[in-house]
Every structure is written in C-alpha cells, then in structure tokens.
Scaffold this motif. Structure first.
Motif, PDB file in Angstrom:
ATOM      1  N   PHE A 225       0.826  -1.201   0.000  1.00  0.00           N
ATOM      2  CA  PHE A 225       0.000   0.000   0.000  1.00  0.00           C
ATOM      3  C   PHE A 225       0.869   1.264   0.000  1.00  0.00           C
ATOM      4  CE2 PHE A 225      -2.353   3.332   2.288  1.00  0.00           C
ATOM      5  CZ  PHE A 225      -3.471   3.433   1.470  1.00  0.00           C
ATOM      6  N   ALA A 226       1.934   1.299   0.717  1.00  0.00           N
ATOM      7  CA  ALA A 226       2.826   2.462   0.722  1.00  0.00           C
ATOM      8  C   ALA A 226       3.487   2.643  -0.634  1.00  0.00           C
ATOM      9  CB  ALA A 226       3.873   2.288   1.825  1.00  0.00           C
ATOM     10  N   ARG A 227       3.871   1.567  -1.309  1.00  0.00           N
ATOM     11  CA  ARG A 227       4.481   1.681  -2.632  1.00  0.00           C
ATOM     12  C   ARG A 227       3.481   2.229  -3.651  1.00  0.00           C
ATOM     13  NH1 ARG A 227       4.551  -1.300  -7.032  1.00  0.00           N
ATOM     14  NH2 ARG A 227       3.323  -2.929  -6.021  1.00  0.00           N
ATOM     15  N   MET A 228       2.230   1.756  -3.578  1.00  0.00           N
ATOM     16  CA  MET A 228       1.203   2.247  -4.505  1.00  0.00           C
ATOM     17  C   MET A 228       0.930   3.727  -4.301  1.00  0.00           C
ATOM     18  SD  MET A 228      -2.796   1.129  -4.837  1.00  0.00           S
ATOM     19  CE  MET A 228      -3.108   1.961  -3.282  1.00  0.00           C
ATOM     20  N   CYS A 229       0.850   4.161  -3.034  1.00  0.00           N
ATOM     21  CA  CYS A 229       0.608   5.586  -2.761  1.00  0.00           C
ATOM     22  C   CYS A 229       1.750   6.442  -3.285  1.00  0.00           C
ATOM     23  CB  CYS A 229       0.416   5.806  -1.266  1.00  0.00           C
ATOM     24  SG  CYS A 229      -1.090   5.069  -0.605  1.00  0.00           S
ATOM     25  N   HIS A 230       2.968   5.969  -3.196  1.00  0.00           N
ATOM     26  CA  HIS A 230       4.115   6.729  -3.679  1.00  0.00           C
ATOM     27  C   HIS A 230       4.107   6.820  -5.203  1.00  0.00           C
ATOM     28  CE1 HIS A 230       8.107   8.457  -3.620  1.00  0.00           C
ATOM     29  NE2 HIS A 230       8.482   7.548  -4.556  1.00  0.00           N
ATOM     30  N   GLU A 231       3.711   5.741  -5.870  1.00  0.00           N
ATOM     31  CA  GLU A 231       3.696   5.754  -7.329  1.00  0.00           C
ATOM     32  C   GLU A 231       2.586   6.668  -7.877  1.00  0.00           C
ATOM     33  OE1 GLU A 231       3.316   1.703  -8.460  1.00  0.00           O
ATOM     34  OE2 GLU A 231       5.426   1.196  -8.013  1.00  0.00           O
ATOM     35  N   TYR A 234       0.070  10.024  -4.031  1.00  0.00           N
ATOM     36  CA  TYR A 234      -0.724  10.260  -2.826  1.00  0.00           C
ATOM     37  C   TYR A 234       0.210  10.496  -1.623  1.00  0.00           C
ATOM     38  CZ  TYR A 234      -4.405   8.170  -5.686  1.00  0.00           C
ATOM     39  OH  TYR A 234      -5.280   7.865  -6.697  1.00  0.00           O
ATOM     40  N   VAL A 235       1.101  11.512  -1.823  1.00  0.00           N
ATOM     41  CA  VAL A 235       2.078  11.793  -0.774  1.00  0.00           C
ATOM     42  C   VAL A 235       2.000  13.264  -0.441  1.00  0.00           C
ATOM     43  CG1 VAL A 235       4.517  11.755  -0.142  1.00  0.00           C
ATOM     44  CG2 VAL A 235       3.575   9.942  -1.598  1.00  0.00           C
ATOM     45  N   GLU A 236       1.949  13.592   0.791  1.00  0.00           N
ATOM     46  CA  GLU A 236       1.898  14.986   1.260  1.00  0.00           C
ATOM     47  C   GLU A 236       3.185  15.281   2.023  1.00  0.00           C
ATOM     48  OE1 GLU A 236      -0.825  17.946   4.080  1.00  0.00           O
ATOM     49  OE2 GLU A 236      -1.381  15.829   3.776  1.00  0.00           O
TER      50      GLU A 236
END
Length: 245
Positions: A225-231, A234-236
C-alpha cells in the motif's frame, strides 16, 4: 680369568690413563669431521637425566624397584660413503655396495657411558663437564647371513679394545626442577563456575503460528500500500519537528 689375583686387582683399580693416552697418540684412530655438536635439551630430557643420576632434584624421582644404572648406552654404527642416513645392506639397490654394507652392519657396536659425574657441582657458575671413554662391544643381534662365509673377524672391537672418547658438558649447573603441579581452581559455592546451556524453547502452538503468519501478511500488505501511494502521488510533504512531530 684375569690370570691371578694381582692381575685382577690391577685391572679393577689401576689408573689406565697413561696407557690410554699413549694409545691415542700411537694407535690408529678416527676423528669426527665436526669436533663439537650443540643442542637444546628441555625439561623432559633434564628429568630423565636426573632420574638416571638418581638425583632428588627431579620432580618425578624413581623408586627403589626401578632399574637405574647411572649411565646411558652409546650406539656406534659406520655409514657408507656418500650416504647421509643409515641404510641396511639388505636395502641397498647397488649390488656392488652390498659387501661393504655387510661389513658396516657387522661393525655395529655399543658402549656404556657412566654419567654419574655430571651430578658433581661445577666451578664458578659453570655447568658440569664429563670426559668419557666408552669401550665398544659388537651388537649381539646380528643377522644370520651377515657373516655366513666367516670372512669377517669375530667379534670386532673387543680384542683391540676400541673405545670412543668424548666430552659431555652442560652450559649451566644442574638445578632443582620447579614444580608444575596445576591446582584445581576454587569453586564459588556448590555450583560450577560456568552455568549450563539454556533449555530449548517448546515448539509454537497453533494460535502462535496463526498470529505470526497474520503479522507477516499485514506487514506485506502495508508495504504494498505504501508503494502504490508513492507511485500515484498520494504523498503529502510535511515538515517533521522534534521527535518526528
């Protein structure tokens, strides 16, 4: 026999130094190519020497029933020219040297060296010194085929009273051996100084195996899930304060 009591007394108690000195000057002799041989001798050799001398300075003195003769046997053997080590005539490949090998084997001899004078104290801090003359006698155990034709004189050395002359010296006086008794270390209390190895843990139960597998699956999902958000962006961006706050 000795040929009478007077001759026997002369053989046992007379000083033969003059006759021996004259023999060394006039009779044939063999001189070693190296006049002096030196070597280090350790504690074990010194213990054996003190036992041979029946000296109480050793740590392991022999008992009364132990056979001690106060000396050592010297072994004499001629070697063929061109050879550095002793070879028996039966092992010679060259047939031309087998006759010389038989002669060399026939002249194997031994002589007794009395070492008791080494126990006498030396002078001015020097070690003891012993000058000896060991009369040679043929070794009794000779092969049957060594002199089967009777061509060699039997026995050698005895008739002409052949002897070996030498000097044995130590570079320091004989001293009492220091004790080497290793004491057992004292134990603290009744238990040993080193604790035993820990016992092996029991195998996990079914519930523990299920919890371990669930932690592994949740950790893998969180990583995906963290890898998908980074791709997907979805990063603040945030400014981390003290202690990450």
């Amino acid at each position: 026999g000795f040929g009478g009591a007077a001759a026997a007394f002369q053989q046992l108690f007379d000083n033969h130094s003059e006759a021996l000195a004259e023999a060394e000057e006039t009779q044939p002799r063999i001189e070693w190519p190296q006049a002096t041989a030196r070597g280090y001798r350790g504690r074990a050799w010194l213990q054996q020497l003190l036992n041979t001398l029946q000296d109480d300075r050793g740590r392991l003195p022999l008992g009364q029933d132990d056979g001690v003769n106060g000396g050592a046997w010297l072994y004499f053997f001629p070697n063929l020219a061109g050879r550095e080590s002793l070879v028996d005539y039966k092992e010679l490949a060259d047939s031309s040297q087998q006759s010389l090998g038989r002669v060399a084997r026939w002249h194997h001899a031994r002589g007794f060296v009395d070492l008791r004078r080494l126990a006498a104290p030396g002078g001015a801090g020097a070690g003891p010194q012993l000058e000896f003359r060991a009369f040679l006698m043929q070794m009794p155990d000779q092969p049957a085929d060594c002199n089967e034709n009777g061509e060699l004189l039997a026995p050698p050395f005895t008739a002409c009273q052949t002897f070996v002359k030498g000097v044995i010296s130590l570079d320091r006086p004989l001293q009492r051996l220091c004790p080497r008794n290793i004491r057992i270390p004292a134990q603290l209390g009744a238990g040993p100084l080193i604790p035993p190895a820990p016992e092996e843990p029991p195998p996990p139960t079914v519930v523990e195996e299920l919890e371990c597998e669930a932690r592994r699956v949740v950790g893998k999902l969180a990583g995906e899930f963290a890898r998908m958000c980074h791709e997907r962006g979805y990063v603040e961006q945030q400014v981390a304060g003290p202690d990450g706050k």
